[in-house]
Design an enzyme around this catalytic site. Structure first.
Site, PDB file in Angstrom:
ATOM      1  N   LYS A  52       2.135  -0.090  14.919  1.00 50.91           N
ATOM      2  CA  LYS A  52       3.571  -0.047  15.201  1.00 50.91           C
ATOM      3  C   LYS A  52       4.106  -1.202  16.026  1.00 50.91           C
ATOM      4  CE  LYS A  52       4.595   3.594  12.992  1.00 50.91           C
ATOM      5  NZ  LYS A  52       5.015   3.217  11.633  1.00 50.91           N
TER       6      LYS A  52
ATOM      7  N   HIS B  16       0.843  -1.199   0.000  1.00 52.42           N
ATOM      8  CA  HIS B  16       0.000   0.000   0.000  1.00 52.42           C
ATOM      9  C   HIS B  16       0.874   1.243   0.000  1.00 52.42           C
ATOM     10  CE1 HIS B  16      -3.848  -2.018   1.834  1.00 52.42           C
ATOM     11  NE2 HIS B  16      -3.482  -2.555   0.687  1.00 52.42           N
TER      12      HIS B  16
ATOM     13  N   TYR C 285      -9.055   4.797   8.045  1.00 53.01           N
ATOM     14  CA  TYR C 285      -9.170   5.152   9.465  1.00 53.01           C
ATOM     15  C   TYR C 285     -10.314   6.149   9.568  1.00 53.01           C
ATOM     16  CZ  TYR C 285      -4.596   3.077  10.551  1.00 53.01           C
ATOM     17  OH  TYR C 285      -3.545   2.199  10.752  1.00 53.01           O
TER      18      TYR C 285
ATOM     19  N   PRO D  20      -2.854   0.007  19.009  1.00 56.71           N
ATOM     20  CA  PRO D  20      -2.677  -0.450  17.622  1.00 56.71           C
ATOM     21  C   PRO D  20      -2.996   0.578  16.537  1.00 56.71           C
ATOM     22  CG  PRO D  20      -4.695  -1.333  18.566  1.00 56.71           C
ATOM     23  CD  PRO D  20      -3.966  -0.632  19.680  1.00 56.71           C
TER      24      PRO D  20
HETATM   25  C1  PHB Z   1      -4.632  -4.740  11.038  1.00 59.46           C
HETATM   26  O1  PHB Z   1      -4.647  -4.954   9.800  1.00 59.46           O
HETATM   27  O2  PHB Z   1      -4.853  -5.640  11.862  1.00 59.46           O
HETATM   28  C2  PHB Z   1      -4.326  -3.358  11.526  1.00 59.46           C
HETATM   29  C3  PHB Z   1      -4.042  -2.374  10.617  1.00 59.46           C
HETATM   30  C4  PHB Z   1      -3.773  -1.082  11.055  1.00 59.46           C
HETATM   31  C5  PHB Z   1      -3.792  -0.797  12.402  1.00 59.46           C
HETATM   32  C6  PHB Z   1      -4.048  -1.819  13.327  1.00 59.46           C
HETATM   33  C7  PHB Z   1      -4.318  -3.102  12.876  1.00 59.46           C
HETATM   34  O3  PHB Z   1      -3.545   0.450  12.821  1.00 59.46           O
END
Ligand code: PHB
Ligand code: APR
Length: 395
Positions: A300, A72, A205, A296
Site C-alpha cells: 500500500k 494481475h 503470500y 509492505p
Molecule cells: C513487491 O513486488 O515488491 C511487493 C509486492 C507485494 C507486497 C510487497 C512488495 O506486499
C-alpha cells in the site's frame, strides 16, 4: 524564486502532485536532494492499485506501464502446503492490480516533468522550510536550499511535504502540534531481486511455521522474493544458497516448483506502522511517507501516497479557482480516514501472515484458522480483495 506550490521531494508523492497541478495550470517547483539517477534506480515495491493505474492513464503517462506492467486479477495465499486463490475479478468487481516497479513509475513521471520544462531541482542541499505558520496566503512560506552550493530561497503559497519518512518537513512542524501513532514489528523482510522466471502467474503470500515468505515479480525474467527475518538480521549471514533454501522450504506446496536463479540484489527492510496527525500545519501539507508508513505486506505504501496527493491537488485546484479553503482545511481529515483504513489492512495482513516471536502454539493454530476462514469464506476473501485492489477514493 516564486511559485504557487513548493514541493519538497521527487518521490511518487511529489511527482504525481506536480503533474496533477500542472494540468490544472497551477505552478509548482520541486526540490530533491538526491540525483535523478538515484531516485530512478531506488529499488522499492511494485504493486499498483487500479486507482493508481487509472491516474497514470488520466495523466497520459501510461504508455510504458501498458507495455511492461503485469496485470494481475488475484493473489494466492499459501499455508499448510496448500494454495488458495483470491480472485479479484470475481470478488472485487473485476478490478485488478498491476505489477510495475515504483522506480519505473518515478522514471515515467520524472521524464514527463523534464520534457514539460517545468522546474525540478535535483541534488539540492540543506533544504529548510520557513514562515509557514498561519494559513493566510497574504504572506509567503519559504523553502531555502542550496543549488551547487549557492543559497536559494523559494517563496510559495503552500509547501507540499513529500520528502518521505526521513525528510525535513514533518520535523519542521512544532512537535506540540503533532500526534504520532506508531508500531514497530519484531521482524523485517529480506528481499531479493533474482534473474529467474517467476514460478507463479500471480503473487504468493505464504504463511509458514519458519516465517512469512512472498513470491512477487518484476517481469517474465525477473523475480522479487521476500522472507521474514529478524529485525536486526545481518545480510552477510545470508549467502544466496541459504536464501533460496529458505524460500524453497517456506513456499513448498503440492505441484509447485520454485525456479532459482542468480540473485541480482538483496537487502533487509524493517517493518513499522506510523501515522502523524494532523497532516497539515499552516501552509505545510504532508503527503505520503512524510506522514505515514505502512508495513509492505499490503502493498500500500506507494498507492497511499498517490491517494494523498490526489486529495491535496483537488483541494488546491478548488482554492485557486474559488478562493475557498474548505477542501484545504479538510485535507488532513479526508486523508486520515483512508490512511487508517489502509493502516488497518496492512497491520491485519502482517499479523495474519507473520510469526511473532512472543506467540505460542495457540497463536500458530489461530493464524492457521484465520487463513482457513479467509480463504473459505466469500465475504472474508471479498474484504481482502476490495482492500488489496484499492478502496474507493474520497476527495
Ligand atoms: C513487491 O513486488 O515488491 C511487493 C509486492 C507485494 C507486497 C510487497 C512488495 O506486499
Ligand atoms: N530535501 C529534498 N528532498 C528530500 C529531502 C530533503 N531534505 N529529504 C528527502 N527528500 C526526498 C527523497 O530523496 C525522496 O526522493 O524526498 C523523496 C521522498 O520520496 P519517498 O520516500 O519515495 O516518499 P513518497 O513520495 O511519499 O512515496 C512513498 O515510497 O518509500 C516508498 O513505500 C513507500 O511506496 C512508498 C512511497
Amino acid at each position: 524564486m516564486r511559485t504557487q506550490v513548493g514541493i519538497v521531494g521527487a518521490g511518487p508523492a511529489g511527482l504525481f502532485l506536480s503533474h496533477l497541478l500542472q494540468r490544472e495550470g497551477i505552478d509548482s517547483i520541486i526540490v530533491e536532494n538526491r540525483s535523478r539517477q538515484y531516485v530512478e534506480e531506488r529499488v522499492r515495491a511494485g504493486v499498483l492499485e487500479q486507482g493508481t493505474v487509472d491516474l497514470m492513464h488520466r495523466l497520459g503517462l501510461g504508455a510504458r506501464l501498458d507495455q511492461i506492467g503485469l496485470v494481475h486479477h488475484g493473489i494466492y495465499l499459501r499455508f499448510n502446503g496448500s494454495t488458495h486463490h483470491i480472485d479479484f475479478a470475481d470478488l472485487a468487481a473485476g478490478k485488478g492490480v498491476t505489477i510495475y516497479a515504483q522506480h519505473e513509475v518515478v522514471k515515467d513521471l520524472t521524464k514527463a516533468r523534464l520534457d514539460s520544462g517545468a522546474p525540478i531541482y535535483f541534488e539540492v542541499a540543506n533544504t529548510s522550510i520557513h514562515d509557514f505558520h498561519g494559513a493566510s496566503t497574504t504572506s509567503h512560506a519559504k523553502i531555502r536550499f542550496e543549488e551547487n552550493g549557492d543559497p536559494r530561497t523559494l517563496d510559495c503559497d503552500f509547501i507540499a511535504g513529500c520528502d518521505g519518512f526521513h525528510g525535513i518537513c514533518r520535523p519542521s512542524v512544532p512537535a506540540a502540534a503533532l500526534t504520532v501513532y506508531d508500531r514497530e514489528y519484531p521482524f523485517g523482510w529480506l528481499g531479493i531481486l533474482a534473474e529467474a522466471p517467476p514460478s507463479s502467474d500471480e503473487l504468493i503470500y505464504a504463511y509458514h511455521e519458519r516465517g512469512f515468505a512472498l513470491l512477487s515479480m518484476r517481469s517474465p525474467q525477473i523475480g522479487r522474493l521476500y522472507i521474514q527475518c529478524k529485525p536486526d538480521e545481518d545480510i552477510a549471514h545470508w549467502p544466496d544458497a541459504k536464501i533460496w533454501q529458505e524460500l524453497q522450504i517456506r513456499l513448498a506446496a503440492d505441484k509447485f516448483t520454485l525456479t532459482e536463479g542468480p540473485i541480482l540484489q538483496k537487502g533487509i527492510t524493517g517493518m513499522r506502522s506510523f501515522v502523524v496527525e494532523p497532516m497539515q500545519f499552516g501552509k505545510v501539507f504532508l503527503a505520503g511517507d512524510a506522514a505515514h508508513i505502512v508495513p509492505p505486506t499490503g502493498a500500500k505504501g506507494l498507492n497511499l501516497a498517490v491517494a494523498d496527493v490526489q486529495v491535496l491537488a483537488h483541494a488546491l485546484v478548488d482554492f485557486y479557482k474559488s478562493g475557498h479553503r474548505r477542501l484545504l482545511d479538510a485535507y488532513s481529515a479526508t486523508c486520515l480516514r483512508r490512511v487508517w483504513k489502509v493502516q488497518r489492512f496492512s497491520w491485519w495482513m502482517t499479523s495474519m501472515l507473520h510469526r511473532f516471536s512472543h506467540d505460542n502454539a495457540f497463536d500458530h493454530r489461530r493464524q492457521l484458522a484465520e487463513l482457513d476462514y479467509v480463504t473459505g469464506s466469500r465475504s472474508a476473501s471479498q474484504s481482502l480483495a476490495e482492500n488489496y485492489v484499492g478502496l474507493p477514493l474520497d476527495l
